[in-house]
Write a protein that holds these residues in place. Structure first.
Motif, short mmCIF file in Angstrom:
data_model
loop_
_atom_site.label_atom_id
_atom_site.label_comp_id
_atom_site.label_asym_id
_atom_site.label_seq_id
_atom_site.Cartn_x
_atom_site.Cartn_y
_atom_site.Cartn_z
N THR A 83 -26.12 6.26 -13.51
CA THR A 83 -25.52 7.60 -13.52
C THR A 83 -25.79 8.31 -12.20
O THR A 83 -24.90 8.95 -11.63
N ILE A 84 -27.02 8.21 -11.71
CA ILE A 84 -27.36 8.85 -10.44
C ILE A 84 -26.55 8.25 -9.30
O ILE A 84 -25.96 8.97 -8.48
N VAL A 85 -26.50 6.92 -9.24
CA VAL A 85 -25.76 6.25 -8.17
C VAL A 85 -24.29 6.62 -8.23
O VAL A 85 -23.65 6.94 -7.21
N GLY A 86 -23.71 6.58 -9.43
CA GLY A 86 -22.28 6.89 -9.56
C GLY A 86 -21.97 8.32 -9.20
O GLY A 86 -20.97 8.60 -8.52
N THR A 87 -22.82 9.26 -9.64
CA THR A 87 -22.56 10.68 -9.39
C THR A 87 -22.73 11.02 -7.91
O THR A 87 -21.87 11.68 -7.31
N GLY B 216 -22.69 8.82 -5.47
CA GLY B 216 -21.73 8.02 -4.71
C GLY B 216 -20.38 8.68 -4.60
O GLY B 216 -19.67 8.51 -3.61
N ALA B 217 -20.00 9.47 -5.62
CA ALA B 217 -18.72 10.19 -5.57
C ALA B 217 -18.71 11.22 -4.46
O ALA B 217 -17.63 11.66 -4.03
N HIS B 218 -19.91 11.61 -4.00
CA HIS B 218 -20.03 12.57 -2.88
C HIS B 218 -20.40 11.87 -1.58
O HIS B 218 -20.80 12.53 -0.61
N GLY B 219 -20.35 10.54 -1.58
CA GLY B 219 -20.63 9.80 -0.36
C GLY B 219 -22.11 9.56 -0.08
O GLY B 219 -22.47 9.16 1.02
N VAL B 220 -22.96 9.82 -1.08
CA VAL B 220 -24.40 9.62 -0.91
C VAL B 220 -24.80 8.42 -1.78
O VAL B 220 -24.70 8.47 -3.01
N TRP B 221 -25.25 7.35 -1.14
CA TRP B 221 -25.57 6.12 -1.86
C TRP B 221 -27.05 5.78 -1.66
O TRP B 221 -27.42 5.08 -0.72
N THR B 222 -27.88 6.33 -2.54
CA THR B 222 -29.32 6.12 -2.37
C THR B 222 -30.05 6.35 -3.68
O THR B 222 -29.54 7.06 -4.57
N GLU C 75 -34.62 11.33 -0.46
CA GLU C 75 -33.20 11.59 -0.33
C GLU C 75 -32.60 12.14 -1.61
O GLU C 75 -31.69 12.98 -1.58
N LEU C 76 -33.11 11.69 -2.76
CA LEU C 76 -32.64 12.25 -4.03
C LEU C 76 -32.98 13.73 -4.14
O LEU C 76 -32.16 14.54 -4.59
N ARG C 77 -34.20 14.07 -3.74
CA ARG C 77 -34.60 15.48 -3.78
C ARG C 77 -33.71 16.32 -2.86
O ARG C 77 -33.26 17.42 -3.24
N ASN C 78 -33.42 15.80 -1.68
CA ASN C 78 -32.61 16.56 -0.72
C ASN C 78 -31.16 16.71 -1.17
O ASN C 78 -30.47 17.65 -0.75
N ASN C 79 -30.68 15.78 -2.00
CA ASN C 79 -29.28 15.81 -2.44
C ASN C 79 -29.13 16.10 -3.92
O ASN C 79 -28.07 15.83 -4.51
N PHE D 211 -37.71 17.53 -9.88
CA PHE D 211 -36.65 18.34 -9.25
C PHE D 211 -35.32 18.19 -10.00
O PHE D 211 -34.52 19.11 -10.05
N MET D 212 -35.08 17.00 -10.57
CA MET D 212 -33.84 16.78 -11.32
C MET D 212 -33.96 17.29 -12.75
O MET D 212 -33.04 17.93 -13.28
N PHE D 213 -35.10 17.03 -13.40
CA PHE D 213 -35.30 17.51 -14.76
C PHE D 213 -35.28 19.04 -14.81
O PHE D 213 -34.82 19.62 -15.80
#
Length: 640
Positions: A192-196, A198-204, A209-213, A278-280
Motif C-alpha cells: 500500500t505504501i509503495v503503490g500510494t 509510487g503514484a506521486h513518483g516516490v518509490w522508496t 524518505e518515508l518520513r519526508n514524504n 509519523f504515519m500512524f
C-alpha cells in the motif's frame, strides 16, 4: 546529523559468525567450544553496540549513525538498498537485544548443560539474535521485514526444539501459522505504501524518505497502510485476536521464553509502530484502534493469568498483558512511553522467566505451582531476584516497572482515553495479584514438592544466577533513566527518544487520581494475594467451588482455542480434505492429467490396429491411397 559508522556491521557479523561456527563445527568441537562461542559473540555484539550508543549520546539531539551496505533490489523506478541506521529508537532497542540477549545466552550454558543437542540450540539462538538485530538496525521497511520473518522462523525452530514430542512440534507449527496471518498484513501494508507513494513518483521504503514524504500518503493511504501494518503487529506481538500462539510457545526451553517470547521478538510490533509513528499519527482512528486493542488485551490476558497453575503459563499471559500496555502507550500517541516499557519489561520479564527456569531446574522440570511451596530458603538467590522482578512488574516504586507503566497510564489519561485508562488501572491490580500469587505459591507456605524431588532441590549454578543478579539490578534501577518531571534529570529518556518518535501532545491535564490510583490499586492486588494465599489459603478453593463456571471459564482461557478450532481450524481441515483434496485435487487436477493420459493411450490403441505387420495389408492400403489420389485429380482438379 547522520554520521557513517562502519562498525555497525560488526553487530550483525558477530552473531552471524556464531551461527556458522555452531552449525558446522559445534558438534565436532564439543560443548565447551559452543558454550564459549554462543554467548561470546553476543557479548562482543553488546560491546560494539555500547560503543555505538555512546557515540550517539555524544551527538547533538536527533543525530544518527549509519552504514550503507550494498544495493539490493532494483525494479523499474523502485529500489531498496541494504543499510544500517542507529538513531535514539534503534539505539535503545539494540542495547536491549544485545545486552539482555547476552545474559540469557550465558544463562543457557547452565540450563542446557545436560541437553545433547546443545550446538543446534545455540545455532538457533544466535540466528534469532542476528534476525532481531537486522529488524532493528534496518534503515528501510523491506529490510525490516527480512528480520521480521527471520525472528518468526527462529521462534518456530526454538518452540519446537524438542520436536520428538508431537505436542511441542504442533505448538511450533501453530506459532508459525498464526504469525503468517499477521505477516500477510505487514506485506499488504508495504504494498500500500509503495503503490500510494509510487503514484506521486516516490518509490522508496527508506524510513527517512518515508518520513519526508509522509504527506503524500494522504489520509486514505496512511489509514490503509497503518491498519494493515497493525495487523502484522498483532501477530508478532501477540495481541487480540492473534495472541493464541504465545501461551503454547512455553513448551520451548525456558531461555527461549525469556529471550524471544518476553524480552525481544514479541516487542517487534511495538517497535515497528514507534518507528512509523509519523504515519500512524496521521490516522487517529488507527491509533485509537491500537490503544483499544492493547487495553483490552492487557485486561483479557491478566484475567486468565490469575488462575493458571503452570508457572510459565502465568508468565506467558503476563507477557501478553504487558504487551497490551505497550500498545496502549503507542496507541495514545506516546511512543516514547511504549518503548520505555519495552525496555523495563525486557529487564523484569526476562528475569521472571529465567527465575522460573531456575525453579524448574531445582525441581527437575516441574512447572505446576500446586507442587511447589516453601522454596525461598532452598533457592535464596532465585527467590530474591524473582521477588524484585515481581515488585517491578507490579509497578511498585522505586522499581523500574513503576516508572514505565505509570507513564503509559498517564499518557492514556491525558490523551482522552479515560475508559482505556480505567481498564489499565484494573489490569494493574490484576497484575500485582497474579504475580504475588505466583510468589506465594512457589516460595511460601508448606512444601508441596513431590517426595522423590524434595531431596534434589538446589540453587542453580553461578552461570545461571549471575544473569539473575544483573537483571535484578536492572529491574530495580532501569526505570530511573526517566524520573518524573522536575526530579533530577526528569523525563530524560523521553526527551532522548523524542527526535526519533515525536513528541506526545496531551489533551487533558493529569489529576491526583490519575497519578496515584494505579499505585493504590496495585497495592490492593498485593494485599488480596497475601490474604488469599498466606493468611487464608482456603479462600481460593472456596471461590473456585462457589464460582465454578467463572473459574472454569478463566482456567480454560475463555475457550478461545476451542472456538478457533471450531470456526477456523476444523472448517479449514474439512475444506482441505473434502473440497481441495477429494474434489479439486482428485477429480479436477488428477482427473485432467489422468484423462489426458487415457486419451493418448486410447488413441494409441486405435492407431496400433493399423500396424498389423502384414505385407498384403500394407499393399492394399497403399493401393487405396493411390486410387484416392487419382480420383481426387480426375474428378476434382480436372472437373470431369
Amino acid at each position: 546529523m547522520t554520521v557513517e559508522f562502519p562498525a555497525l556491521a560488526l553487530i550483525l557479523l558477530f552473531p552471524a559468525l556464531g551461527v556458522v561456527f555452531n552449525l558446522f563445527f559445534g558438534a565436532k568441537w564439543g560443548r565447551t567450544a559452543v558454550n564459549i562461542v554462543g554467548p561470546g559473540v553476543m557479548f562482543l555484539a553488546f560491546g560494539v553496540a555500547t560503543w555505538a550508543f555512546s557515540k550517539l549520546i555524544a551527538m547533538p539531539s536527533g543525530g544518527a549513525l549509519a552504514q550503507p551496505l550494498w544495493g539490493w533490489i532494483e525494479g523499474g523506478p523502485f529500489h531498496a538498498d541494504l543499510g544500517l541506521r542507529v538513531d535514539a529508537l534503534s539505539g535503545v532497542m539494540v542495547m536491549i537485544v544485545t545486552g539482555v540477549g547476552a545474559l540469557i545466552h550465558l544463562y543457557s550454558v547452565g540450563y542446557m548443560a545436560h541437553d545433547e543437542d546443545f550446538a543446534r540450540f545455540f545455532t538457533y539462538m544466535n540466528l534469532f539474535a542476528l534476525s532481531m538485530l537486522i529488524l532493528i538496525l534496518a534503515d528501510n521497511l523491506l529490510m525490516m521485514f527480512v528480520g521480521w520473518e527471520g525472528v518468526g522462523l527462529c521462534s518456530y525452530l526454538l518452540i519446537a526444539f524438542w520436536y520428538t514430542n508431537p505436542q511441542y512440534a504442533y505448538n511450533g507449527r501453530k506459532a508459525f501459522v498464526v504469525n503468517r496471518i499477521g505477516d500477510a498484513g505487514f506485506l499488504l501494508g508495504m504494498f500500500t505504501i509503495v503503490g500510494t507513494l509510487g503514484a506521486h513518483g516516490v518509490w522508496t521504503l527508506n524510513f527517512v524518505e518515508l518520513r519526508n514524504n509522509a504527506a503524500l500518503l494522504g489520509g486514505a493511504g496512511a489509514t490503509a497502510a497503518s491498519f494493515l501494518l497493525f495487523i502484522g503487529a498483532t501477530g508478532k506481538s501477540a495481541q487480540i485476536p492473534l495472541y493464541v500462539w504465545l501461551p503454547d510457545a512455553m513448551v520451548g526451553p525456558t531461555p527461549v521464553s525469556a529471550l524471544i517470547h518476553a524480552a525481544t521478538m514479541v516487542t517487534a510490533g511495538v517497535y515497528m509502530i514507534a518507528r512509523l509513528g509519523f504515519m500512524f499519527s496521521m490516522t487517529p482512528s488507527t491509533l485509537d484502534l491500537v490503544a483499544t486493542v492493547g487495553a483490552l488485551t492487557a485486561l483479557f490476558a491478566a484475567s486468565i493469568a490469575i488462575v493458571q497453575p503452570d508457572i510459565k503459563k502465568v508468565l506467558a499471559y503476563s507477557t501478553i498483558s504487558q504487551l497490551g500496555y505497550m500498545f496502549l502507550g503507542v496507541g495514545s500517541g506516546a511512543y516514547a512511553s511504549g518503548i520505555f516499557h519495552v525496555m523495563t519489561h525486557a529487564f523484569f520479564k526476562g528475569l521472571l522467566f529465567l527465575c522460573a527456569g531456575s525453579v524448574m531446574h531445582a525441581l527437575g522440570g516441574e512447572q505446576d505451582m500446586n507442587k511447589m511451596g516453601g522454596l525461598r530458603k532452598k533457592v535464596p538467590i532465585t527467590f530474591l531476584t524473582m521477588f524484585i522482578a515481581t515488585l517491578a512488574i507490579s509497578a511498585i516504586p522505586p522499581f523500574s516497572g513503576y516508572f514505565s507503566k505509570d507513564l503509559i497510564l498517564e499518557a492514556a489519561y491525558e490523551s482522552g482515553h479515560i475508559s482505556l485508562w480505567i481498564v489499565g488501572v484494573i489490569t494493574a491490580g490484576l497484575t500485582s495479584f497474579y504475580m504475588f500469587r505466583l510468589i506465594f505459591m512457589t516460595f511460601f507456605g508448606d512444601s508441596r514438592v513431590d517426595s522423590d524431588k524434595e531431596h534434589h532441590i538446589h540453587e542453580s549454578p553461578a552461570v545461571m544466577t549471575i544473569p539473575l543478579i544483573v537483571l535484578a539490578i536492572l529491574s530495580t534501577v532501569g526505570g530511573w533513566v526517566n524520573l518524573p518531571g522536575g526530579l533530577l534529570w526528569g523525563n530524560a529518556f523521553v526527551r532522548f527518544l523524542e527526535p526519533a518518535v515525536g513528541t506526545f501532545t496531551p489533551h487533558l491535564e493529569a489529576s491526583s487520581i490519575s497519578l496515584y490510583l494505579p499505585l493504590i490499586v496495585s497495592i490492593v492486588g498485593i494485599a488480596l494475594a497475601y490474604v488469599f494465599y498466606i493468611r487464608l489459603p482456603g479462600i481460593p478453593f472456596l471461590l473456585a467451588w462457589r464460582l465454578k463456571p467463572a473459574y472454569d471459564l478463566l482456567l480454560n482461557k475463555y475457550y478461545i482455542d476451542d472456538l478457533y478450532n471450531l470456526i477456523v481450524t476444523r472448517p479449514l481441515f474439512w475444506i482441505s480434505d473434502n473440497v481441495l483434496n477429494r474434489a479439486i485435487d482428485s477429480y479436477v487436477i488428477d482427473g485432467t492429467a489422468e484423462g489426458a493420459g487415457l486419451a493418448v493411450q486410447t488413441s494409441g490403441q486405435v492407431a496400433r490396429r493399423a500396424e498389423t505387420g502384414n505385407v498384403q495389408h500394407y499393399a492394399f492400403v497403399y493401393l487405396l491411397g493411390a486410387l484416392g489420389i487419382v480420383a481426387y485429380y480426375v474428378f476434382l482438379v480436372t472437373g470431369r
